[in-house]
Every structure is written in structure tokens, then in C-alpha cells.
Design an enzyme around this catalytic site. Structure first.
Site, PDB file in Angstrom:
ATOM      1  N   ARG A   1      39.326  40.956  33.828  1.00 56.35           N
ATOM      2  CA  ARG A   1      37.922  40.712  33.453  1.00 56.35           C
ATOM      3  C   ARG A   1      37.743  40.666  31.940  1.00 56.35           C
ATOM      4  O   ARG A   1      36.923  39.911  31.421  1.00 56.35           O
ATOM      5  CB  ARG A   1      37.035  41.768  34.118  1.00 56.35           C
ATOM      6  CG  ARG A   1      36.996  41.539  35.613  1.00 56.35           C
ATOM      7  CD  ARG A   1      36.127  42.490  36.402  1.00 56.35           C
ATOM      8  NE  ARG A   1      35.993  41.950  37.770  1.00 56.35           N
ATOM      9  CZ  ARG A   1      35.409  42.575  38.775  1.00 56.35           C
ATOM     10  NH1 ARG A   1      34.882  43.777  38.612  1.00 56.35           N
ATOM     11  NH2 ARG A   1      35.334  42.010  39.966  1.00 56.35           N
TER      12      ARG A   1
ATOM     13  N   TYR B   1      34.156  33.092  38.186  1.00 55.00           N
ATOM     14  CA  TYR B   1      35.437  33.641  38.661  1.00 55.00           C
ATOM     15  C   TYR B   1      35.700  35.033  38.113  1.00 55.00           C
ATOM     16  O   TYR B   1      35.015  35.495  37.225  1.00 55.00           O
ATOM     17  CB  TYR B   1      36.586  32.642  38.489  1.00 55.00           C
ATOM     18  CG  TYR B   1      37.147  32.223  37.169  1.00 55.00           C
ATOM     19  CD1 TYR B   1      36.936  32.869  35.972  1.00 55.00           C
ATOM     20  CD2 TYR B   1      38.003  31.104  37.141  1.00 55.00           C
ATOM     21  CE1 TYR B   1      37.533  32.436  34.799  1.00 55.00           C
ATOM     22  CE2 TYR B   1      38.603  30.656  35.969  1.00 55.00           C
ATOM     23  CZ  TYR B   1      38.367  31.335  34.794  1.00 55.00           C
ATOM     24  OH  TYR B   1      38.955  30.900  33.652  1.00 55.00           O
ATOM     25  N   GLU B   2      36.663  35.714  38.718  1.00 55.47           N
ATOM     26  CA  GLU B   2      36.910  37.140  38.426  1.00 55.47           C
ATOM     27  C   GLU B   2      35.667  38.004  38.692  1.00 55.47           C
ATOM     28  O   GLU B   2      35.463  39.022  38.029  1.00 55.47           O
ATOM     29  CB  GLU B   2      37.400  37.346  36.984  1.00 55.47           C
ATOM     30  CG  GLU B   2      38.765  36.791  36.670  1.00 55.47           C
ATOM     31  CD  GLU B   2      39.890  37.446  37.453  1.00 55.47           C
ATOM     32  OE1 GLU B   2      39.668  38.514  38.041  1.00 55.47           O
ATOM     33  OE2 GLU B   2      40.981  36.862  37.512  1.00 55.47           O
ATOM     34  N   GLY B   3      34.868  37.602  39.654  1.00 57.30           N
ATOM     35  CA  GLY B   3      33.650  38.359  39.979  1.00 57.30           C
ATOM     36  C   GLY B   3      32.449  37.794  39.238  1.00 57.30           C
ATOM     37  O   GLY B   3      32.399  37.824  38.015  1.00 57.30           O
TER      38      GLY B   3
ATOM     39  N   GLN C   1      29.486  41.868  38.677  1.00 51.84           N
ATOM     40  CA  GLN C   1      29.683  42.746  37.506  1.00 51.84           C
ATOM     41  C   GLN C   1      28.502  43.707  37.382  1.00 51.84           C
ATOM     42  O   GLN C   1      28.660  44.893  37.079  1.00 51.84           O
ATOM     43  CB  GLN C   1      29.799  41.934  36.207  1.00 51.84           C
ATOM     44  CG  GLN C   1      30.890  40.877  36.195  1.00 51.84           C
ATOM     45  CD  GLN C   1      32.249  41.417  36.544  1.00 51.84           C
ATOM     46  OE1 GLN C   1      32.632  42.506  36.094  1.00 51.84           O
ATOM     47  NE2 GLN C   1      33.000  40.682  37.346  1.00 51.84           N
TER      48      GLN C   1
END
Lengths: 590, 590
Positions: free
Chosen positions: B296, B440-442, B447
Site C-alpha cells: 500500500r 487497486y491494493e484496496g 482504506q
């Protein structure tokens, strides 16, 4: 990608229940046959046509784009047949003069037709849109002789129109226009120069294209005072209105853009092209700017149409996509997960889109009514008032609605998660297409300067004027749960306006420094007024659209006042901080 | 399109003068040879390499994209040669273990290399980036036997890595993973299922691809507790580390995306593919999430790199494009118009970009230092503190930096006017490419839930904790012009945190309703702290970067506190309005 039918019920609610279209036309004494039912029927038919023929082309036309070979521009597959069908079905001439084969319907309907065109395919919408703009300008400013030559076929759509303003060295700064026009001795002119970013500059949809071109006459004064307007046809026009020989104007290339790929954006070379003066010499910018209210309102409407489309797609997905459980526990324990509409943050994004689409529609239609007052009213005072309202409201509509469209369409991607980023679902296209709206017809910065500098300070002498009165009257006359918040927002707006008026006298940079904050703040306050009105109309509804529909309006009003209107706090603080933090830094220190 | 050199001076300022890299490594007792000069020299060399070989491919690779024929994916022209050159020049192994041919340099340098890769070409950056992530995970969790099989060639870059999490029915909700792994009886497994959105899932850059795959063992518990992690190579690996026969994994298709077109995003079919368990059964998500901080942080850094690139392009244009005159009157009377950088609103947009790029860089590098503390410190208390800082800071970094990258890159288009919308100048590509970073990546929403729900309420029991102490200490120890504003922002942050803590106990929807507002508010407060630090470091500078450089930092700090930090007002008001306006509306009323 979804091709969801346009929200005719929402359009009906605003036009009929909020803005009382029947009363509006009765008071004006025009289009009295246009009762709410007819109005909605026309739009329903339009929507059905566009849903069947335009919507399915939106995605493939974006993927294919326009092509140029030599100077021949080809629009995406299907556009040529669509355009012919559109014109033959009468949609190109909805508000056209019956004398020229038009349907004689109202300007407002035509505005909404533009909304629907954009809703189904933004790139497509500009082909009829630009022609309509050219037709309106010629209707006001061209000689009768010229009108007789071009208006019939512009009305039927057999010919199309363009506006040729921008050149490589000048976009905003039209005082730098270099395209030259010299008298040919026969009453016509010869136009030479290069224009860029010309929407529909060349294409394969019509047998002729009528260019409206800003150019300089020999010995014209420098700057904006020396610009004249010319009509330059792609093909010269014979006396029987058939097309004659090719004129000296051609597309040199088309732009490769981020979006709006089905709209041909051309570099146009004028090489000793035969042209005809429109209006008086050196009055070109004045004429062009007379048409600006309509053009900018149309762009604002494009913004809300994109917002609406992105919202509806996102809403459908949010009801269907199963992922995680609701914070209070499973809502659908028998499904593997709950639909994502249960999540508060997904609702925040959906409601933001909804609040912008529906509130901004009311704002834009209200402006459309004012334009109709200007067109039709015989009461000079009423016309003057409408002009003053629009002077202030149009830059807000153009700037604010298109900026909020960027926010709304980015939420439309976010609600889809990673699926929003791929082309399959169409959500990324709404963002790409909408991105042009804050740029063309004057950037947001230009709208903000127009609002804050020219309209607020120079014309309105630092007074918000009619809009403030309209909002105050509403508060005084209606009891809504939001009166207090609306009153506070109005007072804040007045205060910050007074602040700008004072600070502008001390530092010429204060206007530009405050301008976009002021435009956005003004937008949020005006939108708050419209959401209070929507709430009120829903509360005292005709009931025709169903209880859930009206409940949705009231709850969206609650959302707007709770979560969106507070944005004015930040804009006020930013304005009050003044210009110094922007101006102190030297170019070399950036 | 411009290919402007990366801002090495800015990187140097943050790493050396603001965050004291020399002291940092001395205190940790690692990389003590890495003084500021060496650190900067490495990055300068990296930047030169990337400027020469990567930057020129950014635009053409976007236009060309990746292709798939059968299940063979081809990257854009030039990528294959570039990748070979990149690895042979040692850039793929910058922080790699020297035992495997790595350079043994620091993690922080590797982070900045990721920034530089993104700055020159975001799509390219993911090929080395994903491999680095896979290598790190294996370094922590794979058996020695597996490590010996794959780490040497992942370090040199001869092989590349992927992370295979998402499936058609689940992105965020990984508890729904359906890919199945069954024991083969020989200690290996057979993996079957479909994964989507797999970055670098298939390509032509390396001789083998190492997939890290989430899948379920037979009889695994339902949901997130039953997911295991497997290593599945594209080609089976012989004992001499040469590649053997093809494994049962192949790309079925590639996604057509809004941007990041040079990065191959694949649908991967696993069909009885041979795989190896990593870690213990059913610990797959735990292992994956252990790597989450780094992943992240990297995505946040991609956001600031895109911000930086868009800013530099816009700045160059603003200094060169002549249009209109400055509000005070002509600044360059001999030119036909002034450069647009004279206009307050253009400066507002440029300064917003600059404030985000440079302040967010400090925030991200600070987090990178904390990750190095966790990696290297022998002081357990210090490690715990760094872990606690990151638990709170990483979702802010991922969410806030990528959201501000969207704003910054849209300003980058706006500053160019209509020219920003066409592909020629590259500004629209920065926006399109950056748009993936909030997904992407959450997603930002995830978050925000991680920050507000898991980290703030569950782990930190409603306390901001270390970040508040760090900011308070700074205020107490340094005298800056912004101490008062920073103190107020910190107090507001504490107050709103207490508000959320209280309201969350009453209504489970309050957390999600407040979450994104809280994330953004937290980001603005933390960024205010870093801008106060930047101001302070510039005021007490080493002088090595020139007076204009430091003046620019101080004036940008002034801008940030005047025009950006006030945004926390709106976020607070929105949070305080609570959840009702989001939750009252029924799905059918939308």
C-alpha cells in the site's frame, strides 16, 4: 455496457412539478399547446428513439473513434445511418422554424433533447448540438439573404454547422485570432488561416458544412475589437440551394483525445475560402458572446447528463454486486454476501451522484426557462430580470455543473471498484467523456473570472442580486426542514461576496484568487436552494410519480444538506485567506 | 510529450534534510555506507537510466498497449529490451540479497526506485514492482527449499512475480475465494480456478512467472479463515533452476482498461496447476496482509509520482504558454501575451499539485523509514512503535495520496486547457493512469474502513496515538509560522476522533459513514504536519539546493495552510452530520 433508459420521470418531476412548465408557457403566451403531458410524451418518444438507435453505439463508437484519410473524415460505424434516421424522424428540427420544415416546439424541449443525446452518447450529441447553435446564431445575426441560403437545410439537418474560434496560439485569449479575411470585391470575402479543436469540422454525415469563423479584416483594430464573424461553407451554395463547387476549407487532421472519441475534433485549414460577413465588421466576438448563454447552458446540461448516466449504471451495479455484509449484520443471509448498496460509503457516493444529477437538472432547466423568457416575453422588465439572472447564473451552471460531473463520474468508477477501470462496463468512458466539459466553451477558470470579475463586480456592483432575492423569497414563503441551513448559506454567500468586493479594490489579484472558490461556493448555495425546492415539491407532490419517487427526493435533500452543503465552509476559508499565498511565489521558485 | 527529468533535488531535500537519512541508518546500524551523497548518486543514476530508456516509451506504450494471441501476451514495443537492460544494469536487484546477486542496498532506495519508475512510466513500473513484492513475501514466508528454487532468479529479474487474489465474484471480499487446491500426495498441490485483474499475469519479459495464489484446501473453513497461499510457477522448475515443462496456468484474456495500458492485466486460468503451499494451511490471508503495508505504501508512492509528473509538465506549459495579461497589467509587454503562470487561478492549480507531490513524498518516505525500523531495529519497543505508527498511517497514505493524485492530475489537464484533453501532451495519460491507484491494493473506501474501523477503533481504542504525539512534539519543539494552525488542526482531529469513537458505539453505520471523510481529514492534518516540517527544514537548510529551492518550499507551505488545510472544516461538518442521511433512503427510493 448498460444502455439504461433515460430518467423521464425525473425530467417530468422537475419540468412539471418543480418548475410548472404549463404555467410558464401560459404566462409567456407561447407553446400553450405544450401541457405537461405533451411535453413528457415528446421526451418519452425521443428517449425511446435514442435508446434504440444511439445508446447501443456509445461504447463501440468510442472504441472505434473517427478516422481521417486525406481530408476525408469518417465517423464511427452506424453514425451515418443514425444521423439520417434522426433527421428524418424530426429530432434535428424539434424547435426549428416551421417555415424551414421545423417542428416549432419549444427551446426548453430542445435543451432536454440535448441532455438525452448526451445521456445516450456524448460524442454523438455534438453533431446535432453544434448545428443547433449555428442555426440559432444565424437566425439572430445573419442577413435575410444568408438565412434563406442556409437555414432551411440547417433546420432539417441536411447540412451541419460549426463554430471556428480557437487557433494554435489562442484559445481563451481570442484577441490573438490571426485568421485573415479580405474583401473579394463582390461583397464576399476570402478567409485564410488555421483553426483547431473544431467540433464536427469535417465528417460524413451531411452534404454540406456551414462554418462560422472568427477572422480579422484588413486594418482591423488589434485585439478583441478587431474580430469579425464569417460564414464559410464547405461547398459553395447554388441559388437553388444545391451544393456547388468545393470551397477552400478542409480538415488537416483530427485530434486524438482522452474521450469524446466519436465526435470529430478537427484542425481546419482555410485557404482563400469564400466567406460571407455576419453582422457588422469587427463585431464578431460580440455576436459570438451573445450566443454564449445558450452554449454554456448546453455544456452544463451535458455535464448533468453524464452525471445521470454514470449514476444509473453505478446504482444498478450497487444493487446487484454482492460483496461483504452490512455493518449491522447480514441483510440477505441466504446470499453469499450483501449487495454493496448496503454499505454507507457506497451510499455516500451514489447519493452524491444523485444529488448532483437531479439538483443540477433543476438549476439548468430554471436557466432554460429564463432563456425562454428572454426569447418570448413582451414585458421588458421581465426580460431584463431574466438577463440579469442569467448573467450571474450561467457561469455557475457551466462551471459548477461540469466540475461536479467530474466528481460524479469518478464516483461512478469507484463504486465499481476495479471493474470501473475496465472498458467493459462503460463507467470509465463517462469519466473520459465528461472531462472535456470543464474545458470547452470556456474553462472553469474562465467561468469563474466571468462570474467574479465581470458579472459580480463590474455589472452587479458586488451584489448577488436576483438569485439572492429568489432564495430569500423561497425561505420566506415555504416551510422546509432546511430553511435555517439555507438562510445561513445565503447569508454566508452574501458575506463572502462583500469580502471579495472589498478586497478586490485593494489588490487586482484577489478576484482571480477567489474566483474558482467563489464559483463553487455559489454553485453549492444555489444547489441548496434547488434541493430545498425539490424537497418542497416532493412534499406537496401531485403524486403521479409514486410514493417511493418522492421519498427519494426528500431523502436526497437531507443528504445534500448534511454532507455536501458543508463544503462551502472550506471555500469560504480559502477565499478569506486572500491572494498572497498564490502570488508570493516566483515562477522560478515553483 | 515531455520526458522531464525526475526531481532528484526534491527527493534529496526530503531524504537528507527533512528526514536525515544518514542519522536514520546510523541509528539503525545498517547501510551505514549509505550517506546522503551515495544515496542521491544512486538515485541520480537510476533517474538518468530511466529518463533515457523508460520515459520515451511512456506515451507510445500507452497507445500500443499489450496484446494477447492464444494465451501469449506481448508487451509494448521496446519493453523486452528495456527489461533486459534494466535487470542487467542491476536495477531489479537494488535491495536484493547479495547472496542471490542483489545489490544489498536499502529498502528505502528501492521504494524511491519504484517512485522513479512510475514517474517515467506507470505501466512499466508494475513489472519490476510486482516481482519485488513477491520476492519480499517469499523471503518472509516460503520454506528454505522454495526460496532456494525461486529467489535467485526473482532477485536478478530473470523471473517475475504476481499476486493472484481477485476472482470474478470477489475483490474486496476475499472470504469468497473459490479457487481450489488439493494435495497431490507428493507434498505439492493441484490448483484450479480463475483469477482476474492479475497484474503481469502473463507477458514476454521473463522466462518464468511465479504466481502467488490464494486458494482453498479441501475441508478448509468457510470465509477468510479457510484461505491458503500457494506458489504456482508458469513453468515447473528443475533442480538446476532451469525451467521445465509448462504448468497448468495460462492467461485467458487481458483487460482493456482506461489507462495503465502498458501493464498487462490478465484473466488467469489455473487448471490442475502444480503448486506449493507457502506457510501454514489456512494462513494465506494473514500472510498476504503482512505484506500489505509495503504494497500500500508503494501504491501511495505511485500516486505521488503521477502527481509530480503531471505537475512538472503543467509547470513547463504554464511558463511557456502565452495567453491573456496578468491582473495587475502586462508582465511581458513585448510578448503578445503573458505566460499563464501569471494568473492566480493557474497558480492555485500548480501549487495544489506541488503541495501534494512534495508533502506527500515526505509522508511516504517517513513511512518507508518506519518500515526500515521494523526490518532492522533490534529495539523491540522501537519496532512496536513503528508498527503502531504504520498501522494508522498506511491506510492514510494509500487512500489520501492516491485520492489527491486524482485531483492533482485533473488540474494537470485543466492547466493545459483544451490541449490537456488531447493525447499529444501526455497530461490526459497521467490522469488515466493515476485513476487505478484509488482502486487497486484496496479501494479508498477499504482504506477508510481499515483506518476508522479496524485501526482506530479496534486496535487504537479510539486514540490517534503516536501520530498525534509526533505532531504535538514538533509544535512544542519548533517555532514555525504555522504552529497555531497546526495545533488547531490537531485539536480538531482529536475532537472528531472522539466524536466518531462515541457515535460508533451507538450505530454500526457511523464508522462507514464517517470513514472516507475521516481518512481525508486525517490526510490533510498529517500533510499539514509535514508541510510545517518542510518549512522548518527549508528555513534551517543546508543551503545545498539553492535559495530559490528553499524559498519555494516555504511559500508552498504558506499556500498549503492558507488554501488546502481549510478543507478539514467541510470534512468535520460532514462527519458530525452522522449516518442517518446515508442510511435512511431505501434501495428502491434511489
Amino acid at each position: 455496457m448498460a444502455n439504461l433508459p433515460a430518467p423521464i420521470k425525473d425530467i417530468q418531476f422537475i419540468a412539471d412539478e418543480v418548475l410548472d412548465l404549463t404555467g410558464h408557457y401560459q404566462k409567456l403566451g407561447v407553446h400553450e399547446e405544450l401541457d405537461a403531458e405533451t411535453f413528457v410524451t415528446v421526451l418519452d418518444e425521443a428517449s425511446k428513439f435514442l435508446h434504440e438507435y444511439v445508446g447501443p453505439l456509445n461504447n463501440p463508437a468510442d472504441a472505434q473513434g473517427c478516422r481521417i484519410e486525406g481530408n476525408i473524415v469518417t465517423t464511427p460505424d452506424g453514425f451515418k445511418e443514425l444521423y439520417k434516421n434522426y433527421c428524418e424522424s424530426g429530432w434535428s428540427s424539434l424547435d426549428g422554424d416551421p417555415e424551414y420544415g421545423g417542428q416549432g416546439l419549444s427551446y426548453w424541449l430542445q435543451l432536454i433533447l440535448g441532455e438525452l443525446n448526451t445521456y445516450y452518447c456524448p460524442g454523438w450529441s455534438n453533431y446535432p448540438g453544434l448545428t443547433h447553435g449555428a442555426r440559432e446564431l444565424l437566425d439572430h445575426f445573419a442577413s435575410e439573404e444568408l438565412q434563406a441560403k442556409v437555414l432551411p437545410k440547417l433546420t432539417t439537418g441536411e447540412w451541419s454547422g460549426t463554430m471556428c474560434l480557437t487557433e494554435p496560439q489562442c484559445g481563451t485569449d481570442l484577441g490573438m485570432v490571426a485568421t485573415a479575411a479580405k474583401p473579394a470585391g463582390d461583397g464576399s470575402y476570402r478567409v485564410s488561416g488555421t483553426k483547431i479543436f473544431i467540433t464536427s469540422g469535417e465528417h460524413d454525415l451531411t452534404e454540406n458544412i456551414i462554418h462560422l469563423v472568427l477572422a480579422r479584416l484588413p486594418d482591423a483594430p488589434e485585439g478583441t475589437k478587431g474580430i469579425s464573424l464569417f460564414l464559410v461553407p464547405k461547398f459553395l451554395i447554388n441559388d437553388d440551394l444545391s451544393v456547388g463547387e468545393r470551397n477552400g476549407v478542409a480538415a488537416a487532421s483530427i485530434e486524438h483525445k482522452m474521450g469524446l472519441n466519436s465526435s470529430a475534433t478537427c484542425v481546419m485549414n482555410f485557404d482563400d475560402a469564400k466567406g460571407y460577413l455576419i453582422g457588422e465588421p469587427n463585431q464578431g466576438l460580440r455576436i459570438m458572446f451573445t450566443m454564449m448563454n445558450g452554449a454554456r447552458l448546453n455544456t452544463g446540461i451535458q455535464g448533468l447528463a453524464a452525471t445521470q448516466a454514470s449514476f444509473q449504471n453505478a446504482l444498478a451495479y450497487a444493487k446487484e454486486r454482492l460483496q461483504m455484509r452490512a455493518p449491522e449484520g447480514p441483510k440477505y443471509p441466504n446470499k453469499p454476501a450483501d449487495p454493496i448498496i448496503v454499505h454507507p460509503d457506497v451510499r455516500r457516493m451514489l447519493l452524491t451522484q444523485k444529488a448532483f444529477a437531479e439538483g443540477n437538472r433543476a438549476m439548468a432547466y430554471f436557466a432554460g426557462q429564463q432563456l425562454e423568457v428572454i426569447k418570448h416575453s413582451k414585458d421588458a422588465e421581465e426580460v431584463k430580470r431574466a438577463e440579469q439572472i442569467l448573467a450571474f447564473l450561467i457561469p455557475i451552471i457551466k462551471g459548477f455543473i461540469t466540475e461536479t460531473a467530474l466528481e460524479a463520474t469518478t464516483h461512478g468508477i469507484q463504486i465499481y471498484g476495479g471493474h470501473g477501470y475496465i472498458k467493459e462496463h462503460g463507467q470509465e468512458q463517462w469519466y473520459r467523456d465528461a472531462r472535456i466539459f470543464t474545458l470547452y466553451e470556456g474553462t472553469t477558470g474562465i467561468q469563474a473570472l466571468d462570474l467574479t470579475g465581470r458579472k459580480l463586480l463590474q455589472i452587479q456592483k458586488g451584489q448577488i442580486g436576483h438569485m439572492a432575492d429568489i432564495i430569500q423569497d423561497f425561505i420566506n414563503q415555504h416551510d422546509t426542514p432546511y430553511n435555517k441551513q439555507l438562510q445561513k448559506a445565503l447569508d454566508d454567500w452574501q458575506d463572502i461576496t462583500a469580502f471579495i468586493t472589498r478586497s478586490a479594490t485593494k489588490d487586482p489579484n484577489e478576484v482571480g484568487s477567489a474566483s474558482v472558490d467563489y464559483l463553487m461556493l455559489s454553485g453549492y448555495v444555489v444547489l441548496a436552494y434547488f434541493w430545498a425546492r425539490l424537497h418542497n415539491s416532493a412534499e406537496h407532490s401531485k403524486g403521479q410519480l409514486g410514493a417511493e419517487f418522492y421519498a427519494g427526493k426528500q431523502k436526497t435533500a437531507a443528504f445534500y444538506f448534511a454532507k455536501i452543503l458543508p463544503r462551502i465552509e472550506s471555500h469560504q476559508a480559502s477565499i478569506r485567506s486572500g491572494a498572497d499565498s498564490l502570488m508570493d511565489i516566483q515562477a522560478s521558485e515553483f
